[in-house]
Design an enzyme around this catalytic site. Structure first.
Site, PDB file in Angstrom:
ATOM      1  CB  CYS A  55      36.582  44.786  39.259  1.00  0.00           C
ATOM      2  SG  CYS A  55      37.963  45.925  39.046  1.00  0.00           S
ATOM      3  CB  SER A  56      34.906  40.035  38.473  1.00  0.00           C
ATOM      4  OG  SER A  56      34.771  40.860  37.346  1.00  0.00           O
TER       5      SER A  56
END
Length: 180
Positions: A55-56
């Site tokens: 996600c990051s």
């Protein structure tokens, strides 16, 4: 064809308020589904958790970077939703240096549950979280759905590709995300 709409929920958000002094100049503000989705064509994407690796590293930064290309395809906003509280989502947005993508905290998981995307991730110590997906939403109506394969509780893997910004953008460019 059945028209599928985003669920009607109220999100508890934290917004900056310059009238508040001190190290935490934020106040609570309720935002509804209508506030986020009413009268706009948006991309919504969901992921298992703020600060998590995929996600990051890929998903959120690539949506941020490709924002102008999404705008060129008629997208007004890009929203990232996660079953995380407003404090976590705000800290993640700050850490990511977001300017374009807006984060929606689904702290209780109500929106995610009503979307049918709530899964157990107890095997990772997360509890209940969202399955990874993306959607093109026009005035609250889902035009196009991008769901990762293998939807299940306590999935051994974290599939990523179908809901990637590149895949969603490609569908928009091909005109595959038009309302039916």
């Amino acid at each position: 064809m059945t028209v599928r709409k985003v669920p009607d929920v109220t999100f508890r958000t934290r917004v900056r308020d310059e009238s508040i002094e001190g190290p935490n100049p934020f106040r609570w503000e309720d935002k509804t589904t209508a506030d986020f989705f009413g009268g706009k064509r948006v991309v919504l994407f969901s992921l298992p958790g703020a600060f998590t690796p995929t996600c990051s590293t890929y998903q959120l930064p690539d949506f941020e970077k490709l924002y102008p290309e999404f705008q060129a395809e008629g997208i007004d906003e890009i929203y990232c939703i996660s079953v995380n509280d407003a404090f976590v989502m705000n800290a993640w947005g700050k850490a990511q240096g977001l300017k374009n993508v807006k984060l929606i905290p689904d702290g209780s998981g109500e929106f995610t549950r009503k979307m049918g995307m709530l899964v157990a991730k107890d095997n990772l110590g997360f509890g209940m979280r969202s399955w990874r997906y993306a959607a093109v939403v026009n005035n609250g109506v889902i035009e196009k759905w991008f769901e990762e394969e293998g939807f299940s509780d306590n999935c051994d893997s974290d599939p990523y590709g179908v809901s990637s910004p590149q895949n969603v953008l490609d569908a928009l460019k091909k005109g595959e995300a038009q309302a039916a």
